[in-house]
Design a protein around this motif. Structure first.
Motif, PDB file in Angstrom:
ATOM      1  N   PHE A 170       4.409 -24.746  -9.706  1.00  0.00           N
ATOM      2  CA  PHE A 170       4.476 -25.904 -10.689  1.00  0.00           C
ATOM      3  C   PHE A 170       4.421 -27.322  -9.640  1.00  0.00           C
ATOM      4  O   PHE A 170       4.322 -26.918  -8.260  1.00  0.00           O
ATOM      5  N   SER A 171       3.934 -28.182 -10.314  1.00  0.00           N
ATOM      6  CA  SER A 171       3.782 -29.548  -9.408  1.00  0.00           C
ATOM      7  C   SER A 171       5.208 -30.437  -9.620  1.00  0.00           C
ATOM      8  O   SER A 171       5.024 -31.625  -9.142  1.00  0.00           O
ATOM      9  N   ALA A 172       5.564 -30.276 -10.767  1.00  0.00           N
ATOM     10  CA  ALA A 172       6.736 -31.184 -11.420  1.00  0.00           C
ATOM     11  C   ALA A 172       8.009 -30.508 -11.972  1.00  0.00           C
ATOM     12  O   ALA A 172       7.602 -29.733 -12.469  1.00  0.00           O
ATOM     13  N   LEU A 173       9.154 -31.204 -11.583  1.00  0.00           N
ATOM     14  CA  LEU A 173      10.431 -30.629 -12.035  1.00  0.00           C
ATOM     15  C   LEU A 173      11.119 -31.762 -12.883  1.00  0.00           C
ATOM     16  O   LEU A 173      11.209 -32.599 -12.482  1.00  0.00           O
ATOM     17  N   ALA A 174      11.521 -31.488 -14.235  1.00  0.00           N
ATOM     18  CA  ALA A 174      12.153 -32.715 -14.841  1.00  0.00           C
ATOM     19  C   ALA A 174      14.027 -31.983 -14.896  1.00  0.00           C
ATOM     20  O   ALA A 174      13.700 -30.804 -15.534  1.00  0.00           O
ATOM     21  N   PHE A 175      14.475 -32.754 -15.115  1.00  0.00           N
ATOM     22  CA  PHE A 175      15.982 -32.379 -15.342  1.00  0.00           C
ATOM     23  C   PHE A 175      16.856 -33.582 -15.909  1.00  0.00           C
ATOM     24  O   PHE A 175      16.525 -34.809 -15.685  1.00  0.00           O
ATOM     25  N   LYS A 176      17.758 -33.074 -16.570  1.00  0.00           N
ATOM     26  CA  LYS A 176      18.552 -34.213 -17.188  1.00  0.00           C
ATOM     27  C   LYS A 176      20.117 -33.576 -17.420  1.00  0.00           C
ATOM     28  O   LYS A 176      20.018 -32.529 -17.542  1.00  0.00           O
ATOM     29  N   ASP A 177      21.087 -34.291 -17.193  1.00  0.00           N
ATOM     30  CA  ASP A 177      22.643 -34.061 -17.235  1.00  0.00           C
ATOM     31  C   ASP A 177      22.660 -32.668 -16.230  1.00  0.00           C
ATOM     32  O   ASP A 177      23.480 -31.712 -16.730  1.00  0.00           O
ATOM     33  N   GLY A 178      21.964 -32.688 -15.161  1.00  0.00           N
ATOM     34  CA  GLY A 178      22.182 -31.653 -14.467  1.00  0.00           C
ATOM     35  C   GLY A 178      21.696 -30.208 -14.503  1.00  0.00           C
ATOM     36  O   GLY A 178      21.349 -29.362 -13.795  1.00  0.00           O
ATOM     37  N   VAL A 215      18.060 -28.243 -15.961  1.00  0.00           N
ATOM     38  CA  VAL A 215      16.347 -28.144 -15.966  1.00  0.00           C
ATOM     39  C   VAL A 215      15.848 -28.377 -17.332  1.00  0.00           C
ATOM     40  O   VAL A 215      16.446 -27.783 -18.226  1.00  0.00           O
ATOM     41  N   VAL A 216      14.877 -29.384 -17.551  1.00  0.00           N
ATOM     42  CA  VAL A 216      14.287 -29.676 -18.787  1.00  0.00           C
ATOM     43  C   VAL A 216      13.057 -28.620 -18.725  1.00  0.00           C
ATOM     44  O   VAL A 216      12.882 -27.986 -19.666  1.00  0.00           O
ATOM     45  N   ASP A 217      12.302 -28.680 -17.524  1.00  0.00           N
ATOM     46  CA  ASP A 217      11.072 -27.809 -17.575  1.00  0.00           C
ATOM     47  C   ASP A 217      10.468 -28.118 -16.308  1.00  0.00           C
ATOM     48  O   ASP A 217      10.791 -29.032 -15.621  1.00  0.00           O
ATOM     49  N   GLU A 254      14.227 -22.952 -14.867  1.00  0.00           N
ATOM     50  CA  GLU A 254      13.622 -22.606 -16.282  1.00  0.00           C
ATOM     51  C   GLU A 254      14.772 -23.383 -17.265  1.00  0.00           C
ATOM     52  O   GLU A 254      15.845 -23.760 -16.918  1.00  0.00           O
ATOM     53  N   PRO A 255      14.147 -24.109 -18.384  1.00  0.00           N
ATOM     54  CA  PRO A 255      14.905 -24.659 -19.336  1.00  0.00           C
ATOM     55  C   PRO A 255      16.245 -24.353 -19.608  1.00  0.00           C
ATOM     56  O   PRO A 255      16.488 -22.996 -19.887  1.00  0.00           O
ATOM     57  N   GLY A 256      17.051 -25.178 -19.420  1.00  0.00           N
ATOM     58  CA  GLY A 256      18.593 -24.857 -19.586  1.00  0.00           C
ATOM     59  C   GLY A 256      19.468 -24.377 -18.601  1.00  0.00           C
ATOM     60  O   GLY A 256      20.736 -24.587 -18.669  1.00  0.00           O
ATOM     61  N   LYS A 257      18.803 -24.106 -17.484  1.00  0.00           N
ATOM     62  CA  LYS A 257      19.546 -23.676 -16.177  1.00  0.00           C
ATOM     63  C   LYS A 257      19.628 -24.904 -15.592  1.00  0.00           C
ATOM     64  O   LYS A 257      19.198 -25.862 -15.528  1.00  0.00           O
ATOM     65  N   TRP A 258      20.808 -24.802 -14.664  1.00  0.00           N
ATOM     66  CA  TRP A 258      21.292 -25.674 -13.626  1.00  0.00           C
ATOM     67  C   TRP A 258      20.221 -25.955 -12.876  1.00  0.00           C
ATOM     68  O   TRP A 258      19.363 -25.273 -12.333  1.00  0.00           O
ATOM     69  N   ALA A 259      20.017 -27.337 -12.587  1.00  0.00           N
ATOM     70  CA  ALA A 259      18.927 -27.790 -11.533  1.00  0.00           C
ATOM     71  C   ALA A 259      19.283 -27.728 -10.249  1.00  0.00           C
ATOM     72  O   ALA A 259      19.703 -28.476  -9.345  1.00  0.00           O
ATOM     73  N   ASP A 260      19.483 -26.499  -9.631  1.00  0.00           N
ATOM     74  CA  ASP A 260      19.611 -26.009  -8.317  1.00  0.00           C
ATOM     75  C   ASP A 260      18.568 -25.774  -7.540  1.00  0.00           C
ATOM     76  O   ASP A 260      17.826 -24.726  -8.278  1.00  0.00           O
TER      77      ASP A 260
END
Length: 558
Positions: free
Chosen positions: A48-56, A58-60, A516-522
């Motif tokens: 992938f080329s971009a990661l989006a996350f919110k409130d800690g 992953v969005v996608d 993956e969506p819903g997982k912590w953005a670690d």
């Protein structure tokens, strides 16, 4: 440009998996783009080329999508860096690492004389210490491989007691002052499960194996609260700098659990810790009385497993073998428990709903542990606890399929193979070694293999483990072609064992191990492409940034 912003926000809203996209949301969505990213997604490796996350969380992840900053979206330029999921060490010793960083560090020392010089320098720099402590010595890398002696230590420190743990933690080296303070004489008997190395006259030489270590260690003053906190801070700094966002801590006390909770409550825990209760005795009775703790402080901590020891280590010939050691025909190593004792401990911990993780290095210990798990399955049924064998280092080839039959996870450490390859076959011979460090055999039969390092027994850097898993070579590229290369993993398999499969081994695959969506953005940003650089460079990978729960916890620039 307005339409692009609108479409990007719409994409984010669809992918938020339960998060609100209302205009009054409490925080922005953060996007890190212009990266070369890799993650497991739906079980498959994805770029992938971009990661989006919110409130800690992953969005996608996205490919070929360009984002722009807005009132709802903060965009960070990843500057073409390589992004990987945060790495998970499935078997480490957090406080052991922190303590080692405060004491004499003998890791990687290649001779007795060099070790003694390090000890002498440390002692002179710390004149107020009542005890000189340290760890990391490895006699198999020193000349003839014989054990060092108290007499050796006395040459550099004789006025204060010295106690140094071997690299594997299964032997200790004392000077004469330490033995004197502990009352050790020729008449001192080794406890069950331990051994005192003696000279031809029966006199203790200064090396104590496994349970015999307590003859000396029990006399060392307990660390103060301040020392424990400093050790934890040191360990956390080192772990995050190496890209570890989660660690499975293989055996803790009640006091250390309280320390971890304190750091979590105060926002100082920068690596998630999946803790194993130390043993099935009093510590388990205290920490396990209210049942497993699956999550504490937003998944920073968990306490749902137990660590039990089955035997010693291969280097010190304490690993329990079915037949005598090839290079020590009167010795089969040390089982710490009878079969009945092991059975009862496993039944006790599993009956309370705790995943049970058992240290087993020799083939006799592995068989005993598998027998205990089979007994528990017959008595309790399949509880889905994902029990583990920690190390699974030398396993009889006829026992390897039993891991699948009993749904046992093999929790293994790749750098053990490349550290041990100079002596492992000497210890067990050419036939038994076929069941040694057999990662590929386990993976090919469908066993979940969770990788770790066993730090501070080995280096905390997970890229050392990834390199060992792929090459089965030391950092100089020896031996050519790798040591028993048929057991090497490919890069994808190795990464999976340090991420998604390690998360699975902690019942955490729904929250950690992949982006993956819903997982912590670690996640981490590193200085080279793990999948494209020559194999020889994997261990040289440097971590540039470490993020946990969408917060940057380490930057190489600071």
């Amino acid at each position: 440009m307005y339409n692009l912003r609108f479409s990007v926000l719409a994409i984010l809203c669809v992918a938020l998996v339960g998060y609100s996209c209302r205009s009054n949301q409490s925080s922005k969505t953060t996007v890190i783009q212009n990266v070369k990213g890799y993650t497991f997604y739906g079980g498959e490796l994805k770029e992938f080329s971009a990661l989006a996350f919110k409130d800690g969380k992953v969005v996608d992840v996205y490919s070929d999508t360009t984002f722009e900053s807005s009132s709802q979206t903060e965009v960070i330029d990843g500057e073409g860096k390589v992004m990987l999921p945060g790495l998970i060490d499935a078997h480490g010793h957090v406080m052991g690492l922190g303590t080692m960083l405060m004491n004499v560090d003998l890791m990687g020392i290649k001779s007795l004389d060099s070790a003694l010089a390090h000890i002498e320098e440390y002692a002179s720099e710390n004149p107020d210490l009542k005890w000189i402590e340290g760890r990391g010595w490895n006699n198999t890398h020193w000349g003839d491989g014989g054990f060092p002696t108290a007499e050796d230590l006395d040459k550099v420190v004789s006025d204060r007691p010295v106690w140094l743990s071997r690299v594997d933690g299964h032997a200790g080296w004392a000077n004469s002052k330490a033995m004197e303070m502990a009352g050790i004489t020729a008449e001192t008997e080794a406890p069950e499960g331990g051994k005192i190395i003696r000279d031809e006259n029966g006199e203790p030489t200064g090396v104590f194996i496994d349970e015999a270590e307590q003859l000396i260690a029990s006399h060392i003053p307990e660390p103060t609260d301040e020392e424990q906190q400093m050790a934890l801070k040191n360990a956390l700094q080192r772990m995050r700098s190496k890209g570890l966002t989660s660690v499975h801590d293989a055996g803790i006390s009640a006091e250390i659990w309280e320390l971890y909770k304190k750091f979590a409550d105060e926002g100082e825990l920068t690596t998630r810790i999946y803790a194993m209760i130390g043993g099935a005795g009093d510590t388990f009775d205290e920490l396990g009385k209210n049942g497993p703790i699956t999550s504490y402080a937003d998944d920073l901590l968990a306490l749902r497993s137990v660590k039990i020891y089955g035997d010693g280590a291969l280097g010190s010939r304490g690993a329990a073998m079915l037949e005598p050691y090839s290079d020590d025909p009167d010795n089969t190593g040390l089982l710490f428990h009878t079969q009945e004792e092991m059975n009862q401990m496993v039944l006790k911990t599993m009956s309370e709903g705790f995943q049970t993780n058992i240290h087993a290095i020799g083939d006799a210990a592995n068989r005993q542990v598998l027998n205990a798990f089979e007994n528990a399955k017959d008595s309790l049924g399949d509880q889905g606890l994902r029990n583990r064998v920690e190390h699974a280092q030398i396993v009889s080839q006829q026992d390897i399929p039993r891991f699948n039959e009993l749904s046992i996870i093999a929790s293994m450490q790749p750098t053990h193979a490349t550290s041990d390859m100079n002596m492992a076959e000497d210890r067990v011979g050419p036939e038994r070694i076929k069941g040694g460090y057999a990662w590929k055999t386990f993976v090919d039969q469908g066993t979940t293999v969770a990788f770790g390092s066993d730090f501070p027994v080995e280096h905390v850097n997970p890229f050392y483990g990834l390199y060992s898993a792929v090459t089965r070579q030391d950092h100089q590229g020896n031996p050519e072609g790798g040591w028993y290369p048929s057991e090497s993993l490919n890069r994808e398999q190795a990464l999976r064992s340090f991420t998604l499969d390690a998360a699975y081994a902690a019942h955490q695959e729904d929250m950690l191990g992949s982006l993956e969506p819903g997982k912590w953005a670690d996640f981490i940003l590193v200085d080279r492409d793990y999948f494209e650089v020559p194999e020889s460079e994997i261990w040289q990978t440097k971590v540039l940034e470490t993020w946990m729960g969408g917060e940057k916890v380490y930057s190489a620039d600071k």
